[in-house]
Design an enzyme around this catalytic site. Structure first.
Site, PDB file in Angstrom:
ATOM      1  N   LYS A 168     -22.073  84.852 -13.632  1.00 48.30           N
ATOM      2  CA  LYS A 168     -20.451  84.822 -13.712  1.00 48.30           C
ATOM      3  C   LYS A 168     -20.119  83.595 -14.595  1.00 48.30           C
ATOM      4  O   LYS A 168     -18.916  83.167 -13.890  1.00 48.30           O
ATOM      5  CB  LYS A 168     -19.684  85.015 -12.159  1.00 48.30           C
ATOM      6  CG  LYS A 168     -20.449  86.237 -11.548  1.00 48.30           C
ATOM      7  CD  LYS A 168     -19.551  86.203 -10.184  1.00 48.30           C
ATOM      8  CE  LYS A 168     -20.205  85.296  -9.352  1.00 48.30           C
ATOM      9  NZ  LYS A 168     -19.899  85.443  -7.920  1.00 48.30           N
ATOM     10  N   ASP A 204     -20.982  85.794  -0.492  1.00 48.74           N
ATOM     11  CA  ASP A 204     -19.558  86.260  -0.272  1.00 48.74           C
ATOM     12  C   ASP A 204     -19.663  88.045   0.294  1.00 48.74           C
ATOM     13  O   ASP A 204     -19.025  88.420   1.130  1.00 48.74           O
ATOM     14  CB  ASP A 204     -18.731  86.710  -1.449  1.00 48.74           C
ATOM     15  CG  ASP A 204     -19.459  87.005  -2.713  1.00 48.74           C
ATOM     16  OD1 ASP A 204     -20.619  87.317  -2.701  1.00 48.74           O
ATOM     17  OD2 ASP A 204     -18.764  87.075  -3.737  1.00 48.74           O
TER      18      ASP A 204
END
Ligand code: BGC
Length: 479
Positions: A168, A204
């Site tokens: 990312k 997450d």
């Protein structure tokens, strides 16, 4: 121009447009095939000898239980995974079965820092945490800390976690292959003016599952469709061949974003996916994620629009500077455009394009096709997980809850309904409730830490009572 001529032109344009979009349209059979390939990759990731080379990493998280509602206490949470970094003070209340966010602070991570040295990044994190503790009068306390670090990590223990690779848009030097908890502790030591308690590392997806798990104890899957995509789920320990133990379950961070990294999805990649991968900062890595997540969807749409314009199907063949610039068509535009034609017109004007009504409609169609493919691919992957849980438990029918988070899932007008409909089709024997997580990366991290503390406390009590039993036995023997 005569209406019939106009209509004929529009029809032939639509026919041509369809030819560009057709490679993005995946039939239910293809989705079933994708799901079957992922099923095999899950097994490779879990295998003792195959996991090293497996594209879907299936990482043990050392989270062995979901919340049981008795957790309580005050915690700190750190959340790193996007362009911002957050520090939170969280209170878990047993009586009210509530996770309360007391305070939080956001620190931006400048682009240069995302690509700088690991030491700079961790010093920045330690300084932000220090400032937060100072301004909230928490510096004199030593609170346990949940660290949501949303990148693939080989977790050796709950507080030992080796970064496998950045994803990312992050690429800080000197962190891959290192223990992230150690790097954080060293940076805190360098500041020299505060201490933290025990640390729990959290992906997450795991935070998302755990934060929903406090509300709904049948939540055993966490899924993120945001800047990146990934999911975790509760697997039987006996199937996780590379860790010891037979009994119970452990949460596995699948890292499904890496699906396809060995070429297994090459037949469904379009030329635009190939281009997005080639120009990314990590070519060849996280192929599945690049077809699905927010970091890439806008760019896929842009590349399709550029090609159509070059082929004179759109905007009178004129590419504006913005449309010609990589990254300028943001993923949030897709959600906005699909929300209504008026938004599409506004965005096309902002991008400096000379558009007509037909152009705007074609852009809507392109956005819809690419976001639908993303939703259907996620559905295929999720169906693989729920079907696996059902088979593990030898059930005819599984009822379960999935905790979900991420901007794409939350913000896009039809993404969640398309995904849910497709999962029902691909996993007809599973009845899934979708629960949008309330701050999984913050409250969920605190929850993981709280559950870890509860389990540690329980096992201490067990050891003590074992010790007492041993003493009794010795006494009896002595008599
Ligand atoms: C990371 C995962 C994370 C996901 C969603 C991916 O790029 O590899 O660890 O869960 O993004 O944030």
């Amino acid at each position: 121009m005569d209406l019939t001529v106009k209509l004929k032109r529009s029809y032939s344009l639509l026919y041509l447009v369809e030819k560009y979009l057709q490679p993005f349209q995946l039939s239910p059979e293809t989705l079933q095939e994708v799901s079957a390939r992922l099923r095999k990759d899950l097994l490779r990731g879990l295998g003792k000898h195959s996991h090293h080379k497996a594209p879907v990493k299936m990482l043990p998280t050392f989270v062995r239980a979901t919340p049981d509602g008795t957790e309580k206490g005050d915690f700190l949470a750190l959340d790193l995974g996007g362009t911002n970094f957050r520090v939170l003070h969280v209170r878990v209340e047993e009586e009210a079965q509530k996770v309360l966010k007391m305070d939080s602070q956001i620190c931006a991570i400048p682009q240069e820092m995302m690509l700088g040295t690991g030491e700079q990044l961790f010093d920045h994190i330690a300084t932000c945490l220090g400032d937060f503790l100072e301004s909230h009068n928490l510096k004199c306390q030593t609170l346990p800390l949940g660290f949501t670090f949303s990148f693939p990590c080989e977790q050796l223990e709950i507080d030992k976690s080796i970064l496998i690779r950045w994803t990312k848009g992050f690429n800080c030097s000197g962190v891959e292959g290192k223990d992230v908890v150690q790097l954080l502790k060293e940076a805190i030591q360098r500041t020299g003016d505060y201490h933290i308690g025990s640390v729990a590392m959290v992906n997450d997806t795991v935070g998302t599952m755990m934060s929903c798990g406090y509300k709904d104890q049948s939540c055993e899957i966490g899924m993120i469709i945001g800047t990146g995509t990934n999911a975790c789920y509760m697997e039987e320990i006996k199937n996780v061949k590379r860790i010891e133990g037979e009994d119970g379950r452990m949460c596995i961070n699948t890292e499904w974003g890496g699906f396809g990294d060995d070429g297994s999805l090459d037949d469904i990649l379009t030329e635009f996916d190939v281009e997005v991968d080639k120009t990314s900062i990590n070519p060849g890595v996280h192929i599945f994620e690049k077809m699905i997540s927010g970091m890439y969807l806008g760019e896929i749409v842009r590349l399709v629009l550029v090609k159509m314009t070059k082929d004179k199907l759109l905007f009178k063949g004129q590419i504006s500077e913005a449309l010609g610039t990589s990254g300028r068509f943001e993923t949030k535009f897709i959600s906005e455009i699909e929300d209504g034609l008026e938004n599409a017109k506004k965005i096309l004007t902002e991008l400096g394009l000379d558009w007509g009504l037909v152009d705007a409609s074609v852009v809507c169609l392109v956005c819809d096709t690419i976001s639908s493919r993303s939703a259907y691919l996620c559905a295929a992957a999720l169906a693989t997980l729920v079907n696996r849980i059902r088979n593990n438990r030898k059930l005819d029918h599984l009822k379960t809850t999935v905790g979900v988070d991420g901007t794409v899932y939350r913000k896009h007008p039809t993404f969640s309904s398309k995904l849910q409909k497709a999962v029902r089709l691909l996993a007809p024997q599973c009845d899934i409730t979708f629960l949008v997580s309330e701050d999984g990366s913050g409250k969920g991290a605190a929850m993981v830490t709280a559950v870890a503390q509860r389990l540690a406390h329980q096992s201490r009590l067990l050891e003590e009572s074992d010790g007492e039993d041993d003493d009794d036995e010795e006494e009896e023997e002595g008599q």
